[in-house]
Design an enzyme around this catalytic site. Structure first.
Site, short mmCIF file in Angstrom:
data_model
loop_
_atom_site.label_atom_id
_atom_site.label_comp_id
_atom_site.label_asym_id
_atom_site.label_seq_id
_atom_site.Cartn_x
_atom_site.Cartn_y
_atom_site.Cartn_z
N ALA A 124 0.88 -1.17 0.00
CA ALA A 124 0.00 0.00 0.00
C ALA A 124 0.91 1.22 0.00
O ALA A 124 1.32 1.72 1.06
CB ALA A 124 -0.91 -0.01 1.21
N TYR A 128 -2.71 4.57 -2.47
CA TYR A 128 -3.38 3.27 -2.33
C TYR A 128 -3.64 2.95 -0.86
O TYR A 128 -4.53 2.17 -0.54
CB TYR A 128 -2.54 2.15 -2.96
CG TYR A 128 -2.61 2.09 -4.47
CD1 TYR A 128 -2.10 3.12 -5.26
CD2 TYR A 128 -3.17 1.00 -5.12
CE1 TYR A 128 -2.15 3.05 -6.64
CE2 TYR A 128 -3.23 0.93 -6.50
CZ TYR A 128 -2.72 1.95 -7.25
OH TYR A 128 -2.77 1.89 -8.62
N ASP A 216 -6.06 -3.46 -3.98
CA ASP A 216 -7.31 -2.88 -4.48
C ASP A 216 -8.39 -3.94 -4.68
O ASP A 216 -8.97 -4.10 -5.75
CB ASP A 216 -7.07 -2.07 -5.77
CG ASP A 216 -6.43 -2.88 -6.86
OD1 ASP A 216 -5.87 -3.95 -6.57
OD2 ASP A 216 -6.48 -2.44 -8.03
N HIS A 236 -7.27 -15.20 -14.48
CA HIS A 236 -7.69 -13.81 -14.60
C HIS A 236 -9.16 -13.76 -15.02
O HIS A 236 -9.54 -14.36 -16.03
CB HIS A 236 -6.82 -13.12 -15.65
CG HIS A 236 -6.89 -11.63 -15.61
ND1 HIS A 236 -8.04 -10.95 -15.93
CD2 HIS A 236 -5.98 -10.70 -15.28
CE1 HIS A 236 -7.81 -9.64 -15.80
NE2 HIS A 236 -6.58 -9.47 -15.40
N HIS A 239 -10.17 -13.05 -18.65
CA HIS A 239 -9.60 -13.78 -19.80
C HIS A 239 -9.79 -15.29 -19.77
O HIS A 239 -9.28 -15.95 -20.66
CB HIS A 239 -8.09 -13.48 -19.88
CG HIS A 239 -7.77 -12.03 -19.99
ND1 HIS A 239 -8.17 -11.27 -21.07
CD2 HIS A 239 -7.12 -11.18 -19.16
CE1 HIS A 239 -7.77 -10.02 -20.89
NE2 HIS A 239 -7.14 -9.93 -19.74
N GLU A 306 3.00 -8.55 -14.21
CA GLU A 306 2.07 -9.63 -14.58
C GLU A 306 2.56 -10.40 -15.82
O GLU A 306 2.38 -11.62 -15.90
CB GLU A 306 0.68 -9.06 -14.84
CG GLU A 306 -0.39 -10.10 -15.05
CD GLU A 306 -1.77 -9.49 -14.99
OE1 GLU A 306 -2.40 -9.55 -13.92
OE2 GLU A 306 -2.22 -8.93 -16.02
N GLU A 349 -10.08 3.32 -9.50
CA GLU A 349 -10.20 4.78 -9.50
C GLU A 349 -8.82 5.37 -9.75
O GLU A 349 -8.21 5.97 -8.86
CB GLU A 349 -10.80 5.25 -8.18
CG GLU A 349 -12.24 4.79 -8.07
CD GLU A 349 -12.95 5.33 -6.86
OE1 GLU A 349 -13.06 6.57 -6.73
OE2 GLU A 349 -13.39 4.53 -6.03
N ARG A 354 -3.53 7.02 -8.84
CA ARG A 354 -2.29 6.99 -9.62
C ARG A 354 -1.78 8.38 -9.92
O ARG A 354 -2.53 9.33 -9.98
CB ARG A 354 -2.54 6.25 -10.94
CG ARG A 354 -2.67 4.75 -10.71
CD ARG A 354 -2.80 4.03 -12.01
NE ARG A 354 -2.82 2.58 -11.80
CZ ARG A 354 -3.12 1.70 -12.74
NH1 ARG A 354 -3.42 2.10 -13.94
NH2 ARG A 354 -3.08 0.41 -12.47
N1 UDP Z 1 0.52 -0.26 -5.69
C1 UDP Z 1 0.64 0.68 -4.66
N2 UDP Z 1 0.88 1.99 -4.99
C2 UDP Z 1 0.98 2.41 -6.29
C3 UDP Z 1 0.85 1.46 -7.31
C4 UDP Z 1 0.60 0.14 -6.98
O1 UDP Z 1 0.54 0.35 -3.49
O2 UDP Z 1 1.19 3.61 -6.51
C5 UDP Z 1 0.36 -1.68 -5.33
C6 UDP Z 1 -1.05 -1.97 -4.80
O3 UDP Z 1 -1.00 -3.06 -3.92
C7 UDP Z 1 -1.77 -2.34 -6.08
C8 UDP Z 1 -0.71 -3.13 -6.81
O4 UDP Z 1 0.51 -2.48 -6.50
O5 UDP Z 1 -2.95 -3.07 -5.83
C9 UDP Z 1 -0.86 -3.21 -8.34
O6 UDP Z 1 -1.25 -1.98 -8.89
P1 UDP Z 1 -2.75 -1.78 -9.47
O7 UDP Z 1 -3.68 -2.47 -8.57
O8 UDP Z 1 -2.96 -0.33 -9.71
O9 UDP Z 1 -2.62 -2.55 -10.86
P2 UDP Z 1 -3.81 -3.24 -11.67
O10 UDP Z 1 -4.47 -4.21 -10.75
O11 UDP Z 1 -4.74 -2.15 -12.10
O12 UDP Z 1 -3.09 -3.90 -12.80
MN MN Z 2 -4.89 -4.25 -8.69
#
Ligand code: UDP
Ligand code: MN
Length: 355
Positions: A124, A128, A216, A236, A239, A306, A349, A354
């Protein structure tokens, strides 16, 4: 001359040529009307219709010879016949865990008998933390490995802002400081190296099995030891019905994460993976190295960490695959096969969290 101000003529008095023109105009008007109707319908409901149709694409069936051989370390025999409509095993003989195919009580007892400690890591960083962490932890207390000995590892750039949560018996929470990054992609990718180091340190000593999650999302159903195995991957939710050639793997051959056409089994979600400490050391080392090699070459895989995770799972097959019920995006809508979601994605969001 019998003509209206709109240019329509009385058919009784018009020539065959003019009649033809009139019909063409009418046809055009109807075409325009129906197209406008169709376009607005597609705009409003098309997404849902496409998602619904996608759900009808068959996932494949586990061969009967394989199903009788498949057992699970934690749940014993799996009841594949309970879910005939979905794929319950992989081609390399790993179970795909769906609701009703396992007995959660057997898994609970087995984890207790083995006196296991289960780790849960979550990052976090930046905004986040305020947005997701408290709900994530609260929901984990209600549903994640209830009754088991477990330890949370929260990695954050602001340890003092981590909310205090009342923890159940035998449950610990450790806060580990990490540095912030200017790009969200860097925070996401840096997790692999940090996890590798943590697994080689106190986390690796305290836990037998570890799950690594995105923040998230929130738990909405029991997520217990039935999910444990040496190497666990998550299908996923966007997919799992798609044909392999459509899956969003990294295709640029210069990237360490590249998969060629014809490679890849499933598309796995990096928001949840797990396994034994040794297996996760190997996974995080592989991904951290791949990310570093790409950075040195000035490239970044299409889906960041990923993509590297998917490359790893292609090379080293997971020993257990979790169905999308274990990590579901409610935006996809209703699907009969998703009976009991255990983790739900929070709404994205991006503008809020971000940079
Ligand atoms: N995360 C964070 N701060 C950030 C970006 C990412 O803590 O500024 C962590 C957080 O646990 C987040 C994970 O990295 O859930 C992956 O990023 P995100 O969930 O935005 O990616 P997505 O699921 O949209 O691919
Ligand atoms: Mn995520």
């Amino acid at each position: 001359m019998l003509s209206t101000s709109l240019g329509w003529k009385d058919p009784m008095t018009t020539s065959p040529m003019a009649l033809k023109g009139l019909r063409a105009k009418k046809r055009l008007l109807w075409t325009l009307l129906l197209s406008a109707f169709g376009c607005s319908g597609l705009y409003l409901y098309g997404f849902r219709i496409l998602r619904y149709l996608e759900g009808i694409i068959p996932m494949g069936i586990c061969p009967v010879v394989t199903t009788s051989l498949l057992t699970d370390n934690f749940t014993g025999g799996l009841q594949h016949w309970a879910r005939p409509e979905v794929l319950t095993c992989t081609s390399w003989g790993a179970p795909v865990i769906w609701d009703s195919t396992f007995n959660p009580h057997v898994a609970k007892q087995e984890a207790r008998r083995q006196n296991l400690t289960i780790g849960l890591t979550v990052f976090a960083v930046g905004r986040y933390l305020e947005k997701y962490l408290e709900r994530f932890l609260d929901s984990a207390e209600r549903y994640f490995m209830v009754g088991q000995s477990m330890v949370y590892y929260v990695f954050t750039d602001r340890p003092e802002a981590v909310p205090s949560i009342t923890l159940g018996q035998g449950r610990l929470l450790r806060v580990e400081p990490v540095q912030g990054e200017s790009r969200w992609q860097d925070v996401s990718m840096a997790r692999m190296r940090t996890l590798y180091e943590a697994l080689g340190g106190r986390l690796g000593q305290e836990a037998d099995y570890v799950f690594c999650l995105d923040v998230d999302q929130r738990f909405t159903g029991n997520f217990g030891p039935e999910a444990l195995a040496d190497l666990v991957a998550q299908l996923h939710s966007w997919h799992y019905h798609w044909p392999r050639w459509l899956l969003p793997y990294e295709r640029d051959k210069r990237s360490a994460a590249a998969l060629s056409w014809g490679e890849g089994d499933f598309y796995y979600h990096a928001a949840l993976f797990g396994g034994s400490v040794a297996a996760l050391r190997k996974l995080t080392a592989h991904c951290a190295l791949g990310l570093q090699l790409d950075r040195e070459r000035g490239i970044e895989a299409v889906w960041h960490d990923e993509s590297h995770l998917n490359k790893f799972f292609w090379l080293y097959k997971p020993t257990k695959v979790l169905s999308p019920e274990f990590c579901w995006d409610p935006k996809i809508g209703w699907r009969t096969e998703i009976r009991h979601p255990r983790l739900l994605w929070e709404p994205k969001e991006y503008a809020l969290v971000r940079n």
